[in-house]
Design a protein around this motif. Structure first.
Motif, PDB file in Angstrom:
ATOM      1  N   ASP A  42       0.763  -1.553  -4.789  1.00  0.00           N
ATOM      2  CA  ASP A  42      -0.435  -0.732  -4.604  1.00  0.00           C
ATOM      3  C   ASP A  42      -1.466  -1.141  -5.646  1.00  0.00           C
ATOM      4  O   ASP A  42      -1.128  -1.557  -6.763  1.00  0.00           O
TER       5      ASP A  42
ATOM      6  N   GLY B 254       0.865  -1.185   0.000  1.00  0.00           N
ATOM      7  CA  GLY B 254       0.000   0.000   0.000  1.00  0.00           C
ATOM      8  C   GLY B 254       0.893   1.224   0.000  1.00  0.00           C
ATOM      9  O   GLY B 254       0.823   2.094   0.858  1.00  0.00           O
TER      10      GLY B 254
ATOM     11  N   VAL C 285       1.911   1.501   5.914  1.00  0.00           N
ATOM     12  CA  VAL C 285       1.753   2.861   6.427  1.00  0.00           C
ATOM     13  C   VAL C 285       0.363   3.355   6.043  1.00  0.00           C
ATOM     14  O   VAL C 285       0.077   3.562   4.859  1.00  0.00           O
TER      15      VAL C 285
HETATM   16  C1  LIG Z   1      -4.150   5.787   2.988  1.00  0.00           C
HETATM   17  S1  LIG Z   1      -3.199   5.354   1.580  1.00  0.00           S
HETATM   18  C2  LIG Z   1      -1.547   5.239   2.246  1.00  0.00           C
HETATM   19  C3  LIG Z   1      -0.492   5.303   1.179  1.00  0.00           C
HETATM   20  C4  LIG Z   1       0.947   5.432   1.705  1.00  0.00           C
HETATM   21  N1  LIG Z   1       1.351   4.292   2.481  1.00  0.00           N
HETATM   22  C5  LIG Z   1       1.071   6.702   2.494  1.00  0.00           C
HETATM   23  O1  LIG Z   1       0.910   6.646   3.707  1.00  0.00           O
HETATM   24  O2  LIG Z   1       1.273   7.768   1.891  1.00  0.00           O
HETATM   25  C6  LIG Z   1      -3.621   3.657   1.348  1.00  0.00           C
HETATM   26  C7  LIG Z   1      -2.993   3.067   0.105  1.00  0.00           C
HETATM   27  O3  LIG Z   1      -3.373   1.708   0.022  1.00  0.00           O
HETATM   28  C8  LIG Z   1      -3.757   1.434  -1.313  1.00  0.00           C
HETATM   29  N2  LIG Z   1      -4.726   0.324  -1.259  1.00  0.00           N
HETATM   30  C9  LIG Z   1      -5.993   0.349  -0.795  1.00  0.00           C
HETATM   31  N3  LIG Z   1      -6.554  -0.867  -0.904  1.00  0.00           N
HETATM   32  C10 LIG Z   1      -5.614  -1.673  -1.440  1.00  0.00           C
HETATM   33  C11 LIG Z   1      -5.582  -3.042  -1.804  1.00  0.00           C
HETATM   34  N4  LIG Z   1      -6.644  -3.834  -1.625  1.00  0.00           N
HETATM   35  N5  LIG Z   1      -4.452  -3.524  -2.347  1.00  0.00           N
HETATM   36  C12 LIG Z   1      -3.362  -2.728  -2.546  1.00  0.00           C
HETATM   37  N6  LIG Z   1      -3.330  -1.434  -2.217  1.00  0.00           N
HETATM   38  C13 LIG Z   1      -4.438  -0.901  -1.674  1.00  0.00           C
HETATM   39  C14 LIG Z   1      -4.337   2.726  -1.839  1.00  0.00           C
HETATM   40  O4  LIG Z   1      -4.291   2.815  -3.259  1.00  0.00           O
HETATM   41  C15 LIG Z   1      -3.441   3.756  -1.168  1.00  0.00           C
HETATM   42  O5  LIG Z   1      -2.321   4.070  -1.949  1.00  0.00           O
END
Ligand SMILES: C[S@@+](CC[C@H](N)C(=O)[O-])C[C@H]1O[C@@H](n2cnc3c(N)ncnc32)[C@H](O)[C@@H]1O
Length: 241
Positions: free
Chosen positions: A76, A53, A116
């Motif tokens: 992601d 993510g 994160v």
């Molecule tokens: C709140 S953001 C946090 C992103 C990064 N870690 C940060 O803190 O800047 C959550 C991330 O998880 C990704 N995400 C959500 N559901 C997901 C899934 N099922 N599989 C992979 N990534 C996912 C979203 O696209 C997003 O980039």
């Protein structure tokens, strides 16, 4: 390099405007205390770091700077995130992957996994982690961004979130090495407040105009508003260690 599966998936993936909002805030250094805490927690000898993510890849890049031999794999669901991750660091590669499906990383190969503010698949993370690997998780505490959550339409954070995290990790065969609270204050202007909301779930259900109006109202009395960052960095390792 960014790898895409070409398949659609059933989850809603972050849109280009959401990723752009996240990138503006992270590039402005608003979340640098979190990046610094992660960089301090990484084993400098790590060879493979997986960011599950990964968002824009900013945290992965900070960790790779602190682990000079490591290759980073940013996973992601969003192809916009994958593009950003691929450019975030010369030793980062990006993979579009759904964390709720089998993750395309071999068993026992990750010296560190980062989660994160991201969904966490405990079983898949345990599978990917090397026997002496570390899972570094950053989760928001109830006080995180408390000044602006309600007016900006952001979801509330449950008071038992950290207890639930520890229970999930322990049930999944991990040992919690420690949970360290981290607080800081960021001074955000109206544009940044709109980005703060727009980069998260509010970006799906509120229009940009609505977010900007709410952000303007919050900063009507002063040019910028002090906002509390209140998170916990948890380190977990496979229980056999
Ligand atoms: C709140 S953001 C946090 C992103 C990064 N870690 C940060 O803190 O800047 C959550 C991330 O998880 C990704 N995400 C959500 N559901 C997901 C899934 N099922 N599989 C992979 N990534 C996912 C979203 O696209 C997003 O980039």
């Amino acid at each position: 390099m960014a790898l895409l599966s070409g398949r659609g998936n059933r989850h809603r993936s972050d849109t280009a405007p959401m990723v752009a909002a996240r990138r503006r805030l992270l590039d402005a250094g608003v979340f640098d205390p979190v990046a610094q805490a992660l960089a301090a927690a990484i084993d400098p000898e790590a060879a493979v770091v997986v960011d599950a993510g990964a968002g824009t890849g900013r945290y992965l890049a900070a960790v790779l700077d602190a682990a000079p031999r490591a290759v980073g794999i940013g996973l992601d669901l969003s192809k916009y995130c994958a593009r950003a991750v691929a450019r975030a660091h010369p030793r980062a590669i990006a993979v579009v992957a759904d964390l709720w499906e089998p993750i395309p990383v071999a068993d026992g190969t990750a010296d560190a996994v980062l989660s994160v503010f991201a969904p966490r698949n405990v079983a898949e993370t345990v599978r990917m982690l090397a026997p002496d690997g570390r899972w570094l998780l950053v989760t928001p505490n109830p006080g995180h961004l408390h000044e602006v959550r309600e007016p900006l339409g952001m979801l509330e954070i449950g008071a038992d979130k950290l207890d639930r995290l520890h229970a999930d990790l322990t049930a999944g065969g991990l040992q919690v090495r420690g949970s360290t609270p981290l607080t800081a204050t960021a001074l955000l202007d109206a544009e940044q407040l709109a980005d703060l909301a727009g980069m998260g779930p509010a970006g799906f259900h509120r229009t940009e105009d609505e977010l900007h109006a709410a952000a303007q109202a919050l900063t009507a009395a002063a040019e910028a508003l002090p906002v509390t960052l209140d998170v916990t960095l948890t380190v977990a390792v496979p229980a056999a260690n």
